[in-house]
Design a protein around this motif. Structure first.
Motif, PDB file in Angstrom:
ATOM      1  N   VAL A 159      44.094  43.494  43.647  1.00  0.00           N
ATOM      2  CA  VAL A 159      44.372  43.122  42.261  1.00  0.00           C
ATOM      3  C   VAL A 159      44.849  44.330  41.460  1.00  0.00           C
ATOM      4  CG1 VAL A 159      42.651  41.284  42.316  1.00  0.00           C
ATOM      5  CG2 VAL A 159      41.990  43.554  41.510  1.00  0.00           C
ATOM      6  N   ARG A 160      45.536  44.037  40.365  1.00  0.00           N
ATOM      7  CA  ARG A 160      45.918  45.043  39.380  1.00  0.00           C
ATOM      8  C   ARG A 160      45.527  44.527  38.012  1.00  0.00           C
ATOM      9  NH1 ARG A 160      51.964  45.435  39.628  1.00  0.00           N
ATOM     10  NH2 ARG A 160      51.776  43.311  40.468  1.00  0.00           N
ATOM     11  N   TRP A 161      45.145  45.462  37.130  1.00  0.00           N
ATOM     12  CA  TRP A 161      44.726  45.113  35.783  1.00  0.00           C
ATOM     13  C   TRP A 161      45.877  45.394  34.805  1.00  0.00           C
ATOM     14  CZ3 TRP A 161      40.177  42.876  36.665  1.00  0.00           C
ATOM     15  CH2 TRP A 161      39.401  43.353  37.734  1.00  0.00           C
ATOM     16  N   LYS A 162      46.093  44.488  33.856  1.00  0.00           N
ATOM     17  CA  LYS A 162      47.188  44.647  32.899  1.00  0.00           C
ATOM     18  C   LYS A 162      46.623  44.691  31.484  1.00  0.00           C
ATOM     19  CE  LYS A 162      51.665  42.652  31.560  1.00  0.00           C
ATOM     20  NZ  LYS A 162      51.445  42.591  30.127  1.00  0.00           N
ATOM     21  N   VAL A 163      46.906  45.783  30.781  1.00  0.00           N
ATOM     22  CA  VAL A 163      46.488  45.947  29.381  1.00  0.00           C
ATOM     23  C   VAL A 163      47.747  46.233  28.571  1.00  0.00           C
ATOM     24  CG1 VAL A 163      45.044  47.211  27.755  1.00  0.00           C
ATOM     25  CG2 VAL A 163      44.284  46.906  30.117  1.00  0.00           C
ATOM     26  N   GLY A 164      48.167  45.269  27.757  1.00  0.00           N
ATOM     27  CA  GLY A 164      49.417  45.434  27.024  1.00  0.00           C
ATOM     28  C   GLY A 164      50.580  45.573  27.987  1.00  0.00           C
ATOM     29  N   THR A 165      51.307  46.683  27.893  1.00  0.00           N
ATOM     30  CA  THR A 165      52.424  46.923  28.812  1.00  0.00           C
ATOM     31  C   THR A 165      52.009  47.794  30.002  1.00  0.00           C
ATOM     32  OG1 THR A 165      53.115  48.849  27.497  1.00  0.00           O
ATOM     33  CG2 THR A 165      54.115  46.723  26.952  1.00  0.00           C
ATOM     34  N   PHE A 166      50.756  48.259  29.998  1.00  0.00           N
ATOM     35  CA  PHE A 166      50.279  49.126  31.076  1.00  0.00           C
ATOM     36  C   PHE A 166      49.696  48.286  32.206  1.00  0.00           C
ATOM     37  CE2 PHE A 166      46.589  51.153  33.082  1.00  0.00           C
ATOM     38  CZ  PHE A 166      47.204  52.248  33.667  1.00  0.00           C
ATOM     39  N   THR A 167      50.062  48.625  33.444  1.00  0.00           N
ATOM     40  CA  THR A 167      49.514  47.961  34.627  1.00  0.00           C
ATOM     41  C   THR A 167      48.924  49.015  35.552  1.00  0.00           C
ATOM     42  OG1 THR A 167      51.184  46.214  34.492  1.00  0.00           O
ATOM     43  CG2 THR A 167      50.006  46.441  36.573  1.00  0.00           C
ATOM     44  N   SER A 168      47.691  48.809  35.965  1.00  0.00           N
ATOM     45  CA  SER A 168      46.991  49.793  36.796  1.00  0.00           C
ATOM     46  C   SER A 168      47.502  49.762  38.232  1.00  0.00           C
ATOM     47  CB  SER A 168      45.487  49.497  36.780  1.00  0.00           C
ATOM     48  OG  SER A 168      45.213  48.353  37.580  1.00  0.00           O
ATOM     49  N   GLY A 169      46.981  50.685  39.034  1.00  0.00           N
ATOM     50  CA  GLY A 169      47.232  50.651  40.466  1.00  0.00           C
ATOM     51  C   GLY A 169      46.436  49.526  41.111  1.00  0.00           C
ATOM     52  N   LYS A 170      46.551  49.405  42.431  1.00  0.00           N
ATOM     53  CA  LYS A 170      45.896  48.304  43.134  1.00  0.00           C
ATOM     54  C   LYS A 170      44.443  48.634  43.458  1.00  0.00           C
ATOM     55  CE  LYS A 170      50.072  46.361  45.198  1.00  0.00           C
ATOM     56  NZ  LYS A 170      50.753  45.928  46.444  1.00  0.00           N
ATOM     57  N   TYR A 171      43.599  47.606  43.306  1.00  0.00           N
ATOM     58  CA  TYR A 171      42.179  47.717  43.636  1.00  0.00           C
ATOM     59  C   TYR A 171      41.821  46.613  44.632  1.00  0.00           C
ATOM     60  CZ  TYR A 171      41.558  50.850  39.646  1.00  0.00           C
ATOM     61  OH  TYR A 171      41.636  51.904  38.769  1.00  0.00           O
ATOM     62  N   ARG A 172      40.859  46.894  45.468  1.00  0.00           N
ATOM     63  CA  ARG A 172      40.372  45.880  46.406  1.00  0.00           C
ATOM     64  C   ARG A 172      39.250  45.074  45.745  1.00  0.00           C
ATOM     65  NH1 ARG A 172      42.251  46.387  51.544  1.00  0.00           N
ATOM     66  NH2 ARG A 172      43.264  48.355  52.089  1.00  0.00           N
ATOM     67  N   LEU A 173      39.336  43.768  45.880  1.00  0.00           N
ATOM     68  CA  LEU A 173      38.330  42.878  45.318  1.00  0.00           C
ATOM     69  C   LEU A 173      37.784  42.012  46.444  1.00  0.00           C
ATOM     70  CD1 LEU A 173      38.390  41.000  41.991  1.00  0.00           C
ATOM     71  CD2 LEU A 173      38.157  39.619  44.047  1.00  0.00           C
ATOM     72  N   HIS A 174      36.452  41.904  46.508  1.00  0.00           N
ATOM     73  CA  HIS A 174      35.805  41.126  47.564  1.00  0.00           C
ATOM     74  C   HIS A 174      34.915  40.052  46.943  1.00  0.00           C
ATOM     75  CE1 HIS A 174      37.167  44.057  50.531  1.00  0.00           C
ATOM     76  NE2 HIS A 174      36.747  45.007  49.713  1.00  0.00           N
ATOM     77  N   VAL A 175      35.060  38.826  47.448  1.00  0.00           N
ATOM     78  CA  VAL A 175      34.321  37.678  46.923  1.00  0.00           C
ATOM     79  C   VAL A 175      33.536  37.041  48.064  1.00  0.00           C
ATOM     80  CG1 VAL A 175      34.492  35.454  45.738  1.00  0.00           C
ATOM     81  CG2 VAL A 175      36.133  37.275  45.208  1.00  0.00           C
ATOM     82  N   LYS A 176      32.256  36.728  47.815  1.00  0.00           N
ATOM     83  CA  LYS A 176      31.410  36.055  48.801  1.00  0.00           C
ATOM     84  C   LYS A 176      30.794  34.812  48.165  1.00  0.00           C
ATOM     85  CE  LYS A 176      29.993  40.057  51.594  1.00  0.00           C
ATOM     86  NZ  LYS A 176      28.816  40.813  52.107  1.00  0.00           N
ATOM     87  N   CYS A 177      31.042  33.644  48.794  1.00  0.00           N
ATOM     88  CA  CYS A 177      30.538  32.375  48.262  1.00  0.00           C
ATOM     89  C   CYS A 177      29.681  31.687  49.322  1.00  0.00           C
ATOM     90  CB  CYS A 177      31.689  31.447  47.877  1.00  0.00           C
ATOM     91  SG  CYS A 177      32.942  32.182  46.802  1.00  0.00           S
ATOM     92  N   PRO A 178      28.393  31.488  49.080  1.00  0.00           N
ATOM     93  CA  PRO A 178      27.560  30.759  50.033  1.00  0.00           C
ATOM     94  C   PRO A 178      27.960  29.288  50.073  1.00  0.00           C
ATOM     95  CG  PRO A 178      26.230  31.746  48.263  1.00  0.00           C
ATOM     96  CD  PRO A 178      27.651  31.989  47.935  1.00  0.00           C
ATOM     97  N   ALA A 179      28.029  28.732  51.280  1.00  0.00           N
ATOM     98  CA  ALA A 179      28.361  27.312  51.464  1.00  0.00           C
ATOM     99  C   ALA A 179      27.330  26.699  52.402  1.00  0.00           C
ATOM    100  CB  ALA A 179      29.768  27.164  52.027  1.00  0.00           C
ATOM    101  N   PHE A 180      26.496  25.825  51.854  1.00  0.00           N
ATOM    102  CA  PHE A 180      25.432  25.185  52.627  1.00  0.00           C
ATOM    103  C   PHE A 180      25.909  23.782  53.006  1.00  0.00           C
ATOM    104  CE2 PHE A 180      21.354  22.861  53.008  1.00  0.00           C
ATOM    105  CZ  PHE A 180      20.730  23.666  53.959  1.00  0.00           C
ATOM    106  N   LEU A 181      26.125  23.572  54.310  1.00  0.00           N
ATOM    107  CA  LEU A 181      26.642  22.292  54.804  1.00  0.00           C
ATOM    108  C   LEU A 181      25.550  21.552  55.559  1.00  0.00           C
ATOM    109  CD1 LEU A 181      30.076  23.537  56.246  1.00  0.00           C
ATOM    110  CD2 LEU A 181      29.528  22.845  53.888  1.00  0.00           C
ATOM    111  N   THR A 182      25.453  20.252  55.311  1.00  0.00           N
ATOM    112  CA  THR A 182      24.451  19.427  55.994  1.00  0.00           C
ATOM    113  C   THR A 182      25.146  18.407  56.887  1.00  0.00           C
ATOM    114  OG1 THR A 182      24.375  17.995  54.030  1.00  0.00           O
ATOM    115  CG2 THR A 182      22.684  19.710  54.211  1.00  0.00           C
ATOM    116  N   PHE A 183      24.474  18.053  57.991  1.00  0.00           N
ATOM    117  CA  PHE A 183      25.071  17.162  58.981  1.00  0.00           C
ATOM    118  C   PHE A 183      24.083  16.060  59.372  1.00  0.00           C
ATOM    119  CE2 PHE A 183      27.164  21.251  59.405  1.00  0.00           C
ATOM    120  CZ  PHE A 183      28.512  20.903  59.495  1.00  0.00           C
ATOM    121  N   GLY A 184      24.627  15.008  60.006  1.00  0.00           N
ATOM    122  CA  GLY A 184      23.789  13.928  60.524  1.00  0.00           C
ATOM    123  C   GLY A 184      23.090  13.159  59.420  1.00  0.00           C
ATOM    124  N   SER A 185      21.864  12.761  59.716  1.00  0.00           N
ATOM    125  CA  SER A 185      21.100  11.948  58.760  1.00  0.00           C
ATOM    126  C   SER A 185      20.711  12.728  57.510  1.00  0.00           C
ATOM    127  CB  SER A 185      19.825  11.416  59.441  1.00  0.00           C
ATOM    128  OG  SER A 185      19.009  12.493  59.888  1.00  0.00           O
TER     129      SER A 185
END
Length: 208
Positions: A159-185
């Protein structure tokens, strides 16, 4: 040239070097103060992600450590900043089980997220006969047979951040989302054609 003249030139050179170093130090100090002031005024916040739902079309483990899956997920992202825009230059989505990747990377097209804007993506993540560690294959089979599986949906982004006409360099962004899945009965999902849809509405962890 006399010894006195040589000494005079050396002293002058030392004074110039000292002045240059002092000027550079003051410049860096002023720049740091400006950055801190801008940071304090803008109060930048990380984007917020929510895993809204997951629709499972296929999910099985075959002899004994190959995973085949097809899952469509819906993820929303909100930019909480009122003065900072976000360029998402690259987003790769995939699923992991016990720290091991079980689907291929799925790319989301680059996009710009304005102030307070919300983006919603619904990519498919899948994998055919993806090899996992034998102990993970056994554990996954047992958990699915028992009626529930805990996955993590991950997003790796640049990602890059934009403030007015200024744009930053690139940054790494990491997202973790738990997903609980159920099966059968025990399933809490809703049958939709040949798939099962789970309403999750799970907030994700975000790190930059």
């Amino acid at each position: 040239m006399s010894v006195k003249d040589c000494s005079h030139h050396k002293d002058r050179r030392r004074k110039l070097i000292r002045r240059f170093c002092a000027g550079l130090l003051i410049f860096n100090l002023i720049l740091l103060i400006m950055i801190l002031l801008v940071w304090a005024i803008l109060q930048p916040k990380k984007p917020r992600f929510i895993l809204q739902d997951a629709t499972v079309y296929a999910f099985n483990v075959s002899a004994p450590n190959f995973v085949t899956s097809t899952i469509q997920i819906t993820i929303s992202s909100r930019n909480p900043n009122d003065k900072i825009g976000i360029y998402y230059d690259k987003l790769d989505v995939y699923a992991i089980y016990r720290s091991q990747q079980i689907t291929y990377y799925t790319g989301i097209p680059p996009t710009y997220q304005g102030h307070k804007d919300v983006n919603v993506w619904s990519p498919f993540i899948s994998g055919v006969n993806v090899p996992v560690a034998p102990y993970n294959g056994i554990a996954l089979s047992q958990e699915q047979a028992g009626g529930s599986v805990q996955l993590i949906i991950k997003i790796d982004a640049r990602v890059r951040w934009k403030v007015g006409t200024f744009t930053s360099g690139k940054y790494r962004l990491h997202v973790k989302c738990p997903a609980f899945l159920t099966f059968g009965s025990q399933t809490t999902g809703i049958v939709v054609g040949n798939a099962i849809k789970y309403q999750l509405v799970q907030r994700c962890g975000v790190s930059v």
